[in-house]
Each structure stands twice: as structure tokens, then as C-alpha cells.
Write a protein that holds these residues in place. Structure first.
Motif, mmCIF file in Angstrom:
data_model
loop_
_atom_site.group_PDB
_atom_site.id
_atom_site.type_symbol
_atom_site.label_atom_id
_atom_site.label_comp_id
_atom_site.label_asym_id
_atom_site.label_seq_id
_atom_site.Cartn_x
_atom_site.Cartn_y
_atom_site.Cartn_z
ATOM 1 N N ILE A 172 44.431 82.881 45.253
ATOM 2 C CA ILE A 172 44.282 81.774 46.196
ATOM 3 C C ILE A 172 44.167 82.345 47.604
ATOM 4 N N VAL A 173 43.117 81.939 48.299
ATOM 5 C CA VAL A 173 42.949 82.281 49.711
ATOM 6 C C VAL A 173 43.298 81.024 50.491
ATOM 7 N N PHE A 174 44.194 81.180 51.467
ATOM 8 C CA PHE A 174 44.603 80.024 52.254
ATOM 9 C C PHE A 174 44.748 80.417 53.718
ATOM 10 N N ALA A 175 44.845 79.413 54.557
ATOM 11 C CA ALA A 175 44.963 79.650 55.993
ATOM 12 C C ALA A 175 45.953 78.652 56.580
ATOM 13 N N TYR A 176 46.501 79.019 57.728
ATOM 14 C CA TYR A 176 47.420 78.139 58.456
ATOM 15 C C TYR A 176 47.424 78.575 59.918
ATOM 16 N N ASP A 177 47.937 77.713 60.785
ATOM 17 C CA ASP A 177 47.983 78.004 62.212
ATOM 18 C C ASP A 177 49.318 78.633 62.575
ATOM 19 N N GLU A 178 49.261 79.855 63.080
ATOM 20 C CA GLU A 178 50.466 80.522 63.586
ATOM 21 C C GLU A 178 50.825 79.955 64.963
ATOM 22 N N SER A 179 49.786 79.644 65.716
ATOM 23 C CA SER A 179 49.936 79.015 67.031
ATOM 24 C C SER A 179 48.620 78.297 67.313
ATOM 25 N N GLU A 180 48.502 77.695 68.483
ATOM 26 C CA GLU A 180 47.249 77.020 68.808
ATOM 27 C C GLU A 180 46.080 77.986 68.869
ATOM 28 N N ALA A 181 46.365 79.231 69.215
ATOM 29 C CA ALA A 181 45.300 80.216 69.396
ATOM 30 C C ALA A 181 45.092 81.119 68.180
ATOM 31 N N VAL A 182 46.023 81.116 67.222
ATOM 32 C CA VAL A 182 45.956 82.086 66.126
ATOM 33 C C VAL A 182 45.970 81.376 64.778
ATOM 34 N N ARG A 183 44.910 81.588 64.003
ATOM 35 C CA ARG A 183 44.820 81.076 62.635
ATOM 36 C C ARG A 183 44.947 82.265 61.690
ATOM 37 N N ILE A 184 45.854 82.176 60.739
ATOM 38 C CA ILE A 184 46.120 83.260 59.789
ATOM 39 C C ILE A 184 45.448 82.945 58.458
ATOM 40 N N ARG A 185 44.815 83.947 57.862
ATOM 41 C CA ARG A 185 44.282 83.831 56.504
ATOM 42 C C ARG A 185 45.062 84.794 55.617
ATOM 43 N N GLU A 186 45.371 84.339 54.418
ATOM 44 C CA GLU A 186 46.218 85.109 53.512
ATOM 45 C C GLU A 186 45.695 84.957 52.085
ATOM 46 N N ILE A 187 46.008 85.942 51.256
ATOM 47 C CA ILE A 187 45.659 85.900 49.829
ATOM 48 C C ILE A 187 46.935 86.044 49.032
ATOM 49 N N ILE A 188 47.067 85.239 47.978
ATOM 50 C CA ILE A 188 48.119 85.443 46.989
ATOM 51 C C ILE A 188 47.426 85.567 45.632
ATOM 52 N N VAL A 189 47.823 86.580 44.880
ATOM 53 C CA VAL A 189 47.379 86.768 43.507
ATOM 54 C C VAL A 189 48.644 86.752 42.667
ATOM 55 N N PHE A 190 48.679 85.921 41.611
ATOM 56 C CA PHE A 190 49.923 85.813 40.847
ATOM 57 C C PHE A 190 49.667 85.532 39.377
ATOM 58 N N THR A 191 50.676 85.821 38.591
ATOM 59 C CA THR A 191 50.741 85.440 37.190
ATOM 60 C C THR A 191 52.193 85.123 36.881
ATOM 61 N N ILE A 192 52.430 84.435 35.786
ATOM 62 C CA ILE A 192 53.790 84.173 35.323
ATOM 63 C C ILE A 192 53.879 84.656 33.884
ATOM 64 N N VAL A 193 54.840 85.573 33.646
ATOM 65 C CA VAL A 193 55.003 86.185 32.328
ATOM 66 C C VAL A 193 56.468 86.109 31.935
ATOM 67 N N ASP A 194 56.740 85.545 30.781
ATOM 68 C CA ASP A 194 58.110 85.468 30.257
ATOM 69 C C ASP A 194 59.106 84.942 31.289
ATOM 70 N N GLY A 195 58.726 83.886 31.984
ATOM 71 C CA GLY A 195 59.633 83.249 32.941
ATOM 72 C C GLY A 195 59.796 83.985 34.255
ATOM 73 N N MET A 196 58.923 84.951 34.559
ATOM 74 C CA MET A 196 58.968 85.669 35.829
ATOM 75 C C MET A 196 57.600 85.566 36.501
ATOM 76 N N ARG A 197 57.608 85.205 37.797
ATOM 77 C CA ARG A 197 56.363 85.145 38.562
ATOM 78 C C ARG A 197 56.182 86.455 39.319
ATOM 79 N N TYR A 198 55.030 87.068 39.122
ATOM 80 C CA TYR A 198 54.658 88.310 39.802
ATOM 81 C C TYR A 198 53.558 87.949 40.795
ATOM 82 N N SER A 199 53.796 88.202 42.080
ATOM 83 C CA SER A 199 52.865 87.796 43.132
ATOM 84 C C SER A 199 52.582 88.967 44.055
ATOM 85 N N LEU A 200 51.334 89.098 44.466
ATOM 86 C CA LEU A 200 50.943 90.035 45.508
ATOM 87 C C LEU A 200 50.377 89.215 46.652
ATOM 88 N N TYR A 201 50.912 89.443 47.852
ATOM 89 C CA TYR A 201 50.489 88.726 49.057
ATOM 90 C C TYR A 201 49.852 89.728 50.014
#
Length: 172
Positions: free
Chosen positions: A117-146
Motif C-alpha cells: 500500500i502506498v499512502f500519503a498524509y500531510d506532515e504540515s501545510e508545506a510537507v506531504r509525506i508518501r510512505e509504503i507498507i508491505v505486509f503479510t499475516i502468518v500464523d497470527g503474526m503481522r510482518y510489515s516493512l515500512y
């Protein structure tokens, strides 16, 4: 698994032009460039590892005081990857102004189905941040890379790290 900073069992092993990070507490392993700097993780909140992304082994402030970084999270999670994706897209986890999902793709992480998932949000009025999360869930544990903030030219290296990610039986 309730973990704290003192219980982490990890090591680094040199492999050509990369280091291999192996965390036996969480049961994860991945290769990353030698120029990256390991940063303080927060195991009490499920952050198993965090690295500052660097080309020369020195921190950079290419983005207004926030260091480009890759975090690896491991947390208990009884949801399916589809359920987590849906709740993430609804904004249940990111409570930032201007939160917006830009792209969602099915993917595979460590041989298991997951999402990117690629998403974005406003850190301030002048700064918009874009971020990536890659994840899976295996045996009741979520593994995520941000990875954030996104620098398009660095995405091939980030993908190499993601492709090298492995999950194994954690030490007890």
C-alpha cells in the motif's frame, strides 16, 4: 509474544555488498545495503528493526529533518491480510491530516500473500509525506516493512530488501 528491548536476539552477517540482519526473537531475516545505518527499534511496539537509508553510511536530511528509513514490524494480529488492508485503507491506523491511499497491490512477502500500500498524509501545510507498507499475516503474526519518505530513485533497492525478507520459526 510480549517483547522488550532486552529480549531481542539478533545478529548481522556480512554477505558481499550487503549485511544480513537476522532476528531470532521475531524469526525474520533480510539483506540490506552496507551503507545503511541501524537505528533504535521499538520492540515494545512491535518494531523489530529500523534502518536509516543512506548511500554513504552517513545520515541525510533530504527531507526537512526526517531521515529516510525502513522499519520492520512484527505484531500479533488475528486478522486476515484482506481485513487489515481494508481497515488500513479506511484510515484506522494513520490518524494524520490529509491521509489518502494512492495505490494498493496484492504481493507476496516471504512466500506468503500480502499487500503493498502506498499512502500519503500531510506532515504540515508545506510537507506531504508518501510512505509504503508491505505486509503479510502468518500464523497470527503481522510482518510489515515500512519505507518513508518515498524517494522514487531508491525503490529498486527497497524492493531488493523486500524480496530478501524471510520468516522462520523464532527462538523460544
Amino acid at each position: 509474544r510480549m517483547l522488550n528491548s532486552l529480549s531481542l536476539d539478533y545478529r548481522h552477517q556480512e554477505q558481499g555488498d550487503r549485511w544480513v540482519y537476522e532476528n531470532r526473537t521475531y524469526g525474520i531475516r533480510f539483506a540490506y545495503p552496507k551503507s545503511w545505518l541501524q537505528a533504535a527499534a521499538n520492540p515494545d511496539q512491535g518494531m523489530a528493526a529500523r534502518f536509516f537509508v543512506s548511500e554513504d553510511g552517513l545520515p541525510s536530511n533530504r527531507w526537512r529533518g526526517s531521515q529516510e528509513n525502513l522499519g520492520v514490524g512484527v505484531l500479533r494480529d488475528s486478522r486476515t491480510p484482506e481485513m487489515f488492508k481494508q481497515q488500513f485503507m479506511e484510515g484506522r491506523f494513520i490518524r494524520a491530516k490529509g491521509f489518502r491511499v494512492e495505490d494498493v497491490q496484492e504481493t507476496v512477502l516471504a512466500g506468503h500473500p500480502g499487500y503493498r500500500i502506498v499512502f500519503a498524509y500531510d506532515e504540515s501545510e508545506a510537507v506531504r509525506i508518501r510512505e509504503i507498507i508491505v505486509f503479510t499475516i502468518v500464523d497470527g503474526m503481522r510482518y510489515s516493512l515500512y519505507y518513508f519518505p518515498i524517494h522514487e530513485e531508491r525503490l529498486p533497492v527497497i524492493q531488493q530488501v523486500i524480496d530478501s525478507f524471510e520468516i522462520f520459526e523464532p527462538a523460544s
